[in-house]
Design a protein around this motif. Sequence first.
Motif, PDB file in Angstrom:
ATOM      1  N   LYS A 157       0.831  -1.200   0.000  1.00 27.71           N
ATOM      2  CA  LYS A 157       0.000   0.000   0.000  1.00 27.71           C
ATOM      3  C   LYS A 157       0.868   1.253   0.000  1.00 27.71           C
ATOM      4  O   LYS A 157       1.976   1.252   0.529  1.00 27.71           O
ATOM      5  N   PHE A 158       0.314   2.312  -0.547  1.00 33.95           N
ATOM      6  CA  PHE A 158       0.995   3.602  -0.537  1.00 33.95           C
ATOM      7  C   PHE A 158       1.264   4.043   0.901  1.00 33.95           C
ATOM      8  O   PHE A 158       2.290   4.646   1.188  1.00 33.95           O
ATOM      9  N   GLU A 159       0.364   3.694   1.816  1.00 38.47           N
ATOM     10  CA  GLU A 159       0.542   4.037   3.234  1.00 38.47           C
ATOM     11  C   GLU A 159       1.816   3.407   3.795  1.00 38.47           C
ATOM     12  O   GLU A 159       2.486   4.007   4.634  1.00 38.47           O
ATOM     13  N   GLN A 160       2.156   2.187   3.342  1.00 37.31           N
ATOM     14  CA  GLN A 160       3.393   1.542   3.780  1.00 37.31           C
ATOM     15  C   GLN A 160       4.601   2.337   3.311  1.00 37.31           C
ATOM     16  O   GLN A 160       5.566   2.510   4.048  1.00 37.31           O
ATOM     17  N   LEU A 161       4.547   2.792   2.070  1.00 39.19           N
ATOM     18  CA  LEU A 161       5.641   3.584   1.511  1.00 39.19           C
ATOM     19  C   LEU A 161       5.845   4.848   2.331  1.00 39.19           C
ATOM     20  O   LEU A 161       6.975   5.207   2.652  1.00 39.19           O
ATOM     21  N   CYS A 162       4.750   5.497   2.706  1.00 43.60           N
ATOM     22  CA  CYS A 162       4.852   6.725   3.498  1.00 43.60           C
ATOM     23  C   CYS A 162       5.507   6.465   4.849  1.00 43.60           C
ATOM     24  O   CYS A 162       6.246   7.306   5.360  1.00 43.60           O
ATOM     25  N   LYS A 163       5.270   5.295   5.427  1.00 45.74           N
ATOM     26  CA  LYS A 163       5.878   4.951   6.710  1.00 45.74           C
ATOM     27  C   LYS A 163       7.365   4.633   6.561  1.00 45.74           C
ATOM     28  O   LYS A 163       8.135   4.839   7.487  1.00 45.74           O
ATOM     29  N   LEU A 164       7.760   4.130   5.399  1.00 49.59           N
ATOM     30  CA  LEU A 164       9.167   3.789   5.162  1.00 49.59           C
ATOM     31  C   LEU A 164      10.016   5.003   4.817  1.00 49.59           C
ATOM     32  O   LEU A 164      11.202   5.029   5.097  1.00 49.59           O
ATOM     33  N   ALA A 165       9.410   6.008   4.182  1.00 46.65           N
ATOM     34  CA  ALA A 165      10.152   7.177   3.707  1.00 46.65           C
ATOM     35  C   ALA A 165      10.416   8.154   4.850  1.00 46.65           C
ATOM     36  O   ALA A 165       9.515   8.510   5.602  1.00 46.65           O
ATOM     37  N   ILE A 166      11.664   8.562   4.969  1.00 45.96           N
ATOM     38  CA  ILE A 166      12.090   9.510   5.998  1.00 45.96           C
ATOM     39  C   ILE A 166      12.761  10.686   5.303  1.00 45.96           C
ATOM     40  O   ILE A 166      13.589  10.479   4.412  1.00 45.96           O
TER      41      ILE A 166
END
Length: 181
Positions: A157-166
Amino acid sequence: MEWNGISWASRGGMVAVRIEALLSLTASMFGPYMLSRVSVSAAIECIMIPFEEAQPLQATWHLRQVVLRFFRDSVVPIIDVWGSCVGILHREDCNMLDAPLSTMMRSPPPCVTSLTSIGRVIDLMMEKRYKMVIIVKYDEFHGMSHSFSLRAVGVFKFEQLCKLAIPASKLQGEQPYASRI
């Protein structure tokens, strides 16, 4: 490149970047983001959510039966009676309470194989604005003839990507697997 629909090369985008530079902002909304916990060359199966954990919904169910699910999840995989993923349903497409989910879902769902690189999946999601990608694996059937089918094994999910990106500005020396988005 764009940020929230505003081209960085446009007059408005250039003004925003100039303002950030003049104010010496350290946490830029235009700054690069890093994936410090994963390698973009690794297979997506390393970080996908198993398909069963995504709790897919039956295509024949009516929205009124599962409407509360869309308060929690913005996008949900949809399966047929055999358990095959036949589409995905977005919260914004839920507009008929007494209709089967199959009439509102987007089909076919965006799919990649389990060995596709994380970087390729991210590129695909950013380019096509996907909120979810179905991860599939080839199954081989032995019998009278050899045949292959695709089986959903996970979702990303795109939400997972947002959690991984810093934001890169927050990473100070911590870059064992850092990859620039």
